[in-house]
Design an enzyme around this catalytic site. Sequence first.
Site, PDB file in Angstrom:
ATOM      1  N   ASP A 113       0.842  -1.392  -0.164  1.00  0.00           N
ATOM      2  CA  ASP A 113      -0.137   0.123   0.004  1.00  0.00           C
ATOM      3  C   ASP A 113       0.809   1.222  -0.068  1.00  0.00           C
ATOM      4  OD1 ASP A 113      -2.286  -1.278  -0.046  1.00  0.00           O
ATOM      5  OD2 ASP A 113      -2.740  -1.128   2.093  1.00  0.00           O
ATOM      6  N   MET A 159      -9.547   7.955   9.113  1.00  0.00           N
ATOM      7  CA  MET A 159     -10.071   8.587   7.874  1.00  0.00           C
ATOM      8  C   MET A 159     -11.050   9.560   7.883  1.00  0.00           C
ATOM      9  SD  MET A 159      -9.954   4.947   5.791  1.00  0.00           S
ATOM     10  CE  MET A 159     -10.822   4.110   7.098  1.00  0.00           C
ATOM     11  N   LYS A 166      -3.503   3.603  -2.713  1.00  0.00           N
ATOM     12  CA  LYS A 166      -4.706   4.330  -2.919  1.00  0.00           C
ATOM     13  C   LYS A 166      -4.472   5.647  -2.205  1.00  0.00           C
ATOM     14  CE  LYS A 166      -7.812   0.210  -2.993  1.00  0.00           C
ATOM     15  NZ  LYS A 166      -8.577  -0.665  -2.083  1.00  0.00           N
TER      16      LYS A 166
END
Length: 261
Positions: A37, A173, A59
Amino acid sequence: MTPTGKVYLIGAGPGDAELLTLRALRMLQSADAVVHDRLVSQDILDLAPAGVRMIPVGKAPKCHTVPQDRINEILAELAEQGLTVARLKGGDPLIFGRGSEEAAYLADRGLAVEYAPGITAAQGMAAATGIPLTHRGLATGVRYVTGHRAADQRLDLDWASLADTDTTLVVYMGAANISEIALNLMREGMPASLPVMAICAATTSQESRLISRLDQIGVDIRAQPMPAPVLFVIGRVVSLYQAGTGATGTAARRPAVAAGE
């Protein structure tokens, strides 16, 4: 016939390579291919064997260059070639990491999966800042929630349940929705003066911190934005924070405010 390989779902932790588990390091160093990642630090990637195939699938917000469906396929394709695959994920693969989705996809195809747990961002925050997740007299429990829904769908969290001042609330997040989150929590009775910490890149040299309060955090994070993902710690334990704590990161930009002031 090519023997079937396997996939290691490895938690890379919050960024500091010293926080890897011995199991994670062993798995990484035995890999033929590493699928990683965006948030996995270069220090950790450098621990992979020389010459191993490195496949970035990171991402960013609103920028999924490799969709999750394709990541699943890549893992299966590599394992079906007989390779040992290290799937490196920031934090812990089973805490908002979609590791269970990848494991289910692989299991459906008869491919072996093993896990190495990682230190999740909330634990990294606690170690870096000295803010405990629980503390006698301040917090009897801790809850982790996501502050973001797939495809920017509406947050439908159980706000009444989350608005518990005896519990530390950690929002992953949550930068885009923190104003909405704070408003819903206050509507359910959380005090406006409840202290909040925002932190990004905890345990790394890029770490940044911001201390605010529930009724101000939305304004403050817009005035001093941080690179995503941002972790928010909401609760009385934040009142224990002392600026300068920890070996990395910046000092607090706003003094801590104790609940009830």
